[in-house]
Design a protein around this motif. Structure first.
Motif, PDB file in Angstrom:
ATOM      1  N   SER A   1      -5.861  25.230  13.779  1.00 17.85           N
ATOM      2  CA  SER A   1      -6.263  24.302  12.725  1.00 17.85           C
ATOM      3  C   SER A   1      -7.696  23.807  12.881  1.00 17.85           C
ATOM      4  CB  SER A   1      -5.292  23.108  12.667  1.00 17.85           C
ATOM      5  OG  SER A   1      -5.351  22.496  11.396  1.00 17.85           O
TER       6      SER A   1
ATOM      7  N   PRO B   1     -11.428  23.189  11.708  1.00 20.08           N
ATOM      8  CA  PRO B   1     -12.014  22.972  10.376  1.00 20.08           C
ATOM      9  C   PRO B   1     -12.756  24.207   9.861  1.00 20.08           C
ATOM     10  CG  PRO B   1     -13.112  21.618  12.060  1.00 20.08           C
ATOM     11  CD  PRO B   1     -11.929  22.245  12.718  1.00 20.08           C
TER      12      PRO B   1
ATOM     13  N   CYS C   1      -2.375  19.685   7.817  1.00 22.78           N
ATOM     14  CA  CYS C   1      -3.413  19.185   8.728  1.00 22.78           C
ATOM     15  C   CYS C   1      -3.415  17.661   8.696  1.00 22.78           C
ATOM     16  CB  CYS C   1      -4.788  19.681   8.305  1.00 22.78           C
ATOM     17  SG  CYS C   1      -4.870  21.468   8.185  1.00 22.78           S
TER      18      CYS C   1
ATOM     19  N   ARG D   1     -11.201  18.752   8.702  1.00 27.26           N
ATOM     20  CA  ARG D   1     -10.111  19.716   8.489  1.00 27.26           C
ATOM     21  C   ARG D   1     -10.409  20.459   7.191  1.00 27.26           C
ATOM     22  NH1 ARG D   1      -6.069  14.724   7.268  1.00 27.26           N
ATOM     23  NH2 ARG D   1      -7.760  13.640   8.305  1.00 27.26           N
TER      24      ARG D   1
END
Lengths: 161, 278
Positions: free
Chosen positions: B115, B117, B149, B219
């Motif tokens: 995860s 960005p 996220c 994110r």
């Protein structure tokens, strides 16, 4: 951890931490120092080997993951004679300082042997394709032209067989 | 120091039991993030190796959606005919993730779990409105990707859960999709800005749109202000509305890879281009 890895066609038994990098096992335990360490981050491709037939960065593979699997290093490309890609790299002058060369040889051999480049087309699109497929192998010396020449040459030779 | 434990489960149940018993172990698949500089980092307590776990290595094609197992590599995604044809932006993103060696190892599940960005596939999953299926010994559940996220590199994944697959709806015939990444070079380099969109049209009027951006926040994000601004607009007019909305909607940062100003300009241009007359 005790594990068995088939390296260049022969089963090799190693006893080490599963966290150890495939790259370090090849170089330090098995003394196959043809595979080079460049960045250690999966950016440069110098440590490229084949794992179960796929080109991978050996710095990013934990040796535990290789138990029961097959690895081919640059030492395993030649079978009696040099691989077509190795001969073409020599003939075309596709190697200079040599740090990236083993990774490029392995990756290019994979590209050629898997038929990923249309060798019948020696033109711009085939060259662009080679550049895309070799984009994970960084060379600071050659400017890449001679490497691309060599891969095209090798692909033609393999096609002609 | 003792060596880390190592387990390579071959069944999902076995993997879930191990995850529940050892939440402190590293869950490892292709290793393209987790193995970076591994020789300079302390070994984890144990390794739960999910590489090629059969229950996570599949692509299931239905009329309205394609389910892609978490263990599917970008190489697998790139060469799958149904994904190339029906989820074109995902195949396009796969082609620009790292290069050959990374695509052979990096997995969809890894991108979603890490995860980052700057994860290249993540704006696509947002734009296509994907849903993740996760599992634990407690059972399976589905999470809409837009809610996945929770912050910088944090997600809804619980300590005992593993990612099973992504369910990706296939865009309808009146929906056009787009994906674009801008970085220092096409291969390998980490993105400066990414944008993805799914735009449903009636003629040349935008009925609805999903627009997602990467590398402009902590994110990957949906740009809901852009989506509202283009609704009901004709292509072309929508491009200018989108550009203004992007400018107001994002606060990118300066970092080692780019500057806030560059990111803002590029994000505007990418999104505006998606809504141009073409």
């Amino acid at each position: 951890m005790r594990l068995v890895v088939e390296v260049n066609g022969a089963p090799r038994t190693v006893e080490c931490s599963p966290w150890k990098r495939l790259l370090d096992v090849l170089r330090d335990e098995l003394r196959l120092t043809g595979t080079k360490e460049g960045c250690g981050e999966g950016e440069c491709g110098a440590c490229t080997v084949l794992l179960d037939g796929e080109a991978v960065n050996s710095c990013l593979v934990a040796i535990g993951q290789c138990d029961g699997r097959g690895v081919v290093t640059v030492e395993g490309l030649a079978r009696g004679e040099l691989h077509a890609v190795q001969r073409a790299l020599v003939a075309c002058g596709g190697a200079q300082c040599g740090i990236c060369t083993p990774g490029i040889a392995v990756c290019a051999a994979h590209i050629v042997d898997s038929g990923l480049v249309d060798a019948a087309d020696g033109g711009r699109s085939a060259r662009d394709r080679v550049r895309e497929l070799l984009a994970g192998n960084i060379c600071r010396c050659t400017g890449y032209q001679l490497i691309v020449d060599a891969v095209i040459e090798a692909a033609r030779e393999v096609l002609a067989r | 120091m003792t060596d880390p434990a190592y387990l390579r489960p071959r069944e999902l149940d076995e993997a879930l039991a191990a995850r529940a018993a050892h939440p402190d172990w590293m869950v490892l698949a292709g290793g393209t993030d987790l193995m970076v500089n591994a020789n300079h980092r302390a070994a984890p307590a144990g390794i739960l190796d999910l590489w090629r776990l059969p229950a996570t290595c599949f692509v299931r094609v239905a009329d309205d959606a394609i389910a892609i197992g978490a263990g599917t590599t970008w190489h697998d995604v790139l060469r799958h005919p149904a994904i190339r044809e029906r989820l074109a932006p995902l195949a396009a993103a796969a082609r620009e993730i790292g290069a050959l060696q990374i695509q052979a190892r990096a997995t969809l599940g890894g991108n979603v779990a890490t995860s980052s960005p700057v994860g290249d596939s993540l704006p696509v999953l947002l734009a296509l409105d994907a849903e993740l299926e996760v599992a634990s010994v407690r059972g399976h559940r589905r999470v809409p990707y837009h809610a996945w996220c929770t912050g910088y590199r944090t997600t809804q994944l619980a300590a005992d859960e593993l990612i099973v697959c992504a369910h990706v709806p296939v865009p309808g015939p009146t929906t056009r999709t787009a994906w674009r990444k801008v970085g220092t070079r096409r291969a390998q380099s980490i993105s400066k800005v990414m944008a993805a969109a799914a735009i449903t049209l009636d003629g040349d009027t935008v009925v609805s749109a999903r627009v997602a951006l990467g590398a402009v926040a902590d994110r990957p994000i949906r740009a809901s202000a852009v989506e509202a601004a283009v609704r009901g607009q004709r292509l072309g007019v929508a491009a200018e509305a989108a550009r203004a909305a992007v400018r107001a909607a994002i606060q990118p940062i300066d970092d080692v890879r780019s500057t806030a100003r560059y990111r803002r300009d590029v994000a505007e241009n990418l999104v505006a281009r998606f809504f141009s007359v073409s």
